[in-house]
Write an enzyme that holds these catalytic residues in place. Sequence first.
Site, PDB file in Angstrom:
ATOM      1  N   ARG A  62       0.942  -1.353   0.072  1.00 56.01           N
ATOM      2  CA  ARG A  62       0.105  -0.123   0.023  1.00 56.01           C
ATOM      3  C   ARG A  62       0.770   1.282   0.059  1.00 56.01           C
ATOM      4  NH1 ARG A  62      -5.371  -0.177   1.995  1.00 56.01           N
ATOM      5  NH2 ARG A  62      -5.118  -2.249   1.725  1.00 56.01           N
TER       6      ARG A  62
ATOM      7  N   SER B 231      -8.066  -0.219  -1.587  1.00 57.55           N
ATOM      8  CA  SER B 231      -9.330  -0.695  -0.582  1.00 57.55           C
ATOM      9  C   SER B 231     -10.161   0.901  -0.816  1.00 57.55           C
ATOM     10  CB  SER B 231      -8.909  -1.335   0.480  1.00 57.55           C
ATOM     11  OG  SER B 231      -9.976  -1.694   1.424  1.00 57.55           O
ATOM     12  N   HIS B 232     -10.062   1.357   0.800  1.00 52.41           N
ATOM     13  CA  HIS B 232     -10.895   2.499   1.017  1.00 52.41           C
ATOM     14  C   HIS B 232      -9.766   3.902   0.896  1.00 52.41           C
ATOM     15  CE1 HIS B 232      -8.950   0.865   4.861  1.00 52.41           C
ATOM     16  NE2 HIS B 232      -8.788   2.068   5.101  1.00 52.41           N
TER      17      HIS B 232
ATOM     18  N   LYS C 209      -2.905  -6.660  -3.185  1.00 50.42           N
ATOM     19  CA  LYS C 209      -3.170  -7.754  -2.536  1.00 50.42           C
ATOM     20  C   LYS C 209      -2.561  -9.009  -3.239  1.00 50.42           C
ATOM     21  CE  LYS C 209      -7.003  -5.559   0.169  1.00 50.42           C
ATOM     22  NZ  LYS C 209      -8.291  -5.712   0.481  1.00 50.42           N
TER      23      LYS C 209
ATOM     24  N   ASP D 107     -17.106  -1.254   0.399  1.00 46.83           N
ATOM     25  CA  ASP D 107     -15.873  -0.318   0.346  1.00 46.83           C
ATOM     26  C   ASP D 107     -15.381  -0.478  -0.810  1.00 46.83           C
ATOM     27  OD1 ASP D 107     -14.743  -2.915   0.318  1.00 46.83           O
ATOM     28  OD2 ASP D 107     -13.195  -2.580   1.851  1.00 46.83           O
TER      29      ASP D 107
ATOM     30  N   ASP E 138     -12.693  -1.746  -2.976  1.00 48.69           N
ATOM     31  CA  ASP E 138     -12.653  -2.887  -3.656  1.00 48.69           C
ATOM     32  C   ASP E 138     -13.762  -3.909  -3.438  1.00 48.69           C
ATOM     33  OD1 ASP E 138     -11.672  -3.279  -1.011  1.00 48.69           O
ATOM     34  OD2 ASP E 138     -10.062  -4.531  -1.515  1.00 48.69           O
TER      35      ASP E 138
ATOM     36  N   ASP F  48     -14.727  -5.597  -0.922  1.00 51.43           N
ATOM     37  CA  ASP F  48     -14.567  -6.874  -0.383  1.00 51.43           C
ATOM     38  C   ASP F  48     -15.313  -7.007   0.889  1.00 51.43           C
ATOM     39  OD1 ASP F  48     -12.598  -5.443   0.666  1.00 51.43           O
ATOM     40  OD2 ASP F  48     -11.016  -6.840   0.722  1.00 51.43           O
ATOM     41  N   ARG F  49     -15.593  -5.909   1.532  1.00 53.91           N
ATOM     42  CA  ARG F  49     -16.343  -5.645   2.917  1.00 53.91           C
ATOM     43  C   ARG F  49     -17.755  -5.139   2.598  1.00 53.91           C
ATOM     44  NH1 ARG F  49     -13.305  -1.643   6.699  1.00 53.91           N
ATOM     45  NH2 ARG F  49     -12.780  -0.469   4.731  1.00 53.91           N
TER      46      ARG F  49
ATOM     47  N   HIS G 239     -15.045  -7.671   7.429  1.00 47.14           N
ATOM     48  CA  HIS G 239     -14.644  -8.822   6.490  1.00 47.14           C
ATOM     49  C   HIS G 239     -14.954 -10.074   6.911  1.00 47.14           C
ATOM     50  CE1 HIS G 239     -11.439  -6.798   4.136  1.00 47.14           C
ATOM     51  NE2 HIS G 239     -11.285  -5.981   5.151  1.00 47.14           N
TER      52      HIS G 239
END
Length: 479
Positions: free
Chosen positions: A15, A103-104, A113, A257, A259, A261-262, A348
């Site tokens: 990141r 992500s966020h 990732k 979020d 991407d 995934d959440r 998650h």
Amino acid sequence: MTIDLADIIKAYDVRGTVPDQLSPDVARAIGVAFARVVAAPEGATRVVVGHDMRESGPELVDAFTAGVTAAGVDVVRIGRCSTDGLYHASGALDAPGAMFTASHNPAVYNGIKLCRAGARPVGQDTGLADVRELAQRLLDDPSTDPSDDDAVTPGTVSDVDTLADYAAFLRGLVDVSGIRPLKVVVDAGNGMAGYTVPAVLGTAAGLPALPLDVVPLYFELDGSFPNHEANPLDPKNLEDLRAAVVEHDADLGLAFDGDADRCFVVDEHGDPVSPSAVTALVGLREVAKELEAGRTPTVIHNLITSRAVPDLLQAAGATTVRTRVGHSFIKAQMAQHDAVFGGEHSAHYYFRDFFFADTGMLAALHVLAALGGQPHPLSALAEMYSPYVASGEINSTVTDAAAATERVRDAYASAYPQADVDRLDGLTVAHWDGHPQWWFNLRASNTEPLLRLNVEAADEDIMVKVRDDVLSLVRTEDA
């Protein structure tokens, strides 16, 4: 000047800001290292690569692809996707994967990732440190680049669209076709849920229509996040969703979020449903399925989920395993224990049926199935899984996190010698077997000078007292 990759490759992902930290040169070096350290040793002949809607994604993917193919490994590019879409492709194609996303985080960031074939995690202790070390050597000494080795046959590049297969796979895991009609507001935050929700909950991927009236918010893919940050963990980013649920008289709201995934959930009143309550709700459904199949279920939960999670799941016949925060740690525990489900308080959710990986969309399908399979509103369901009072995560900026943590430990060891103390992840002090009931966890951030506090208690007054006492100790520097 060469960047120090220790600044951007942390415990379980990459990141950094673009292009000063994460540049095409850095992405290429990581691609070479990933091919050599992860793909080649496990006999993989190809790596699957995807990216979210950030503007920097395609250029970084091209550079990473060049690195992987220079090392002699093929690349399958799946284009724009959610992170769980990348995990699905890694599982379905049985290939290591790389998802370009931050992500966020704000638009200036991007990241990677990484996973092994079958969506197995790549974290600090499972290959990421080795990837960082080799990539750093490549950046420091470009003469070691494998593209200069005539003995290496470059890999090939192909493009595959996996969205329809991803949507069909999820639909096959949870049947929502027979539920009562529901109106659901979905806030994609201009992130990848704007791409995946129409495919999974709608008919964009050619699947049959569901009894859902989906009200879209911010489905336009825009990595500059013009409406609000794609971080539903921050309450201010749920304000639009909460208002829209009430305005449209919807049964629930879902927020994803960047991407996707959440997944965060709000009830019919626009009130947020705790991710711990969602963990309990979904966990109980998976436990029931396991018991019906004659198997003994195991569920993983991280140490800042509500105590209601192990209480309810154990009462239902499951074995629960408590683990530290972080997706690579939970995935490893999921596989080690052959767990049917895992949940984190950060929203998650992990499923054995989804390659032991996390997918917010599958959790959303479970919530829709649970709500639509009975007549009561979501607020009534959520109340069943939220018997205790929690503080939520509270951050404190400190100059010496270790000293502040020890100050708290010493004070509570003296005042509550009967309390349980552990160091699984930061400092956890629990007075759950005594009266009054409370526990707290204090963890240091991996990237910032912060201590993160979570408190839970049997009632509001106890929670407030513990919260304020701990914060006072944390925020009082030594004289």
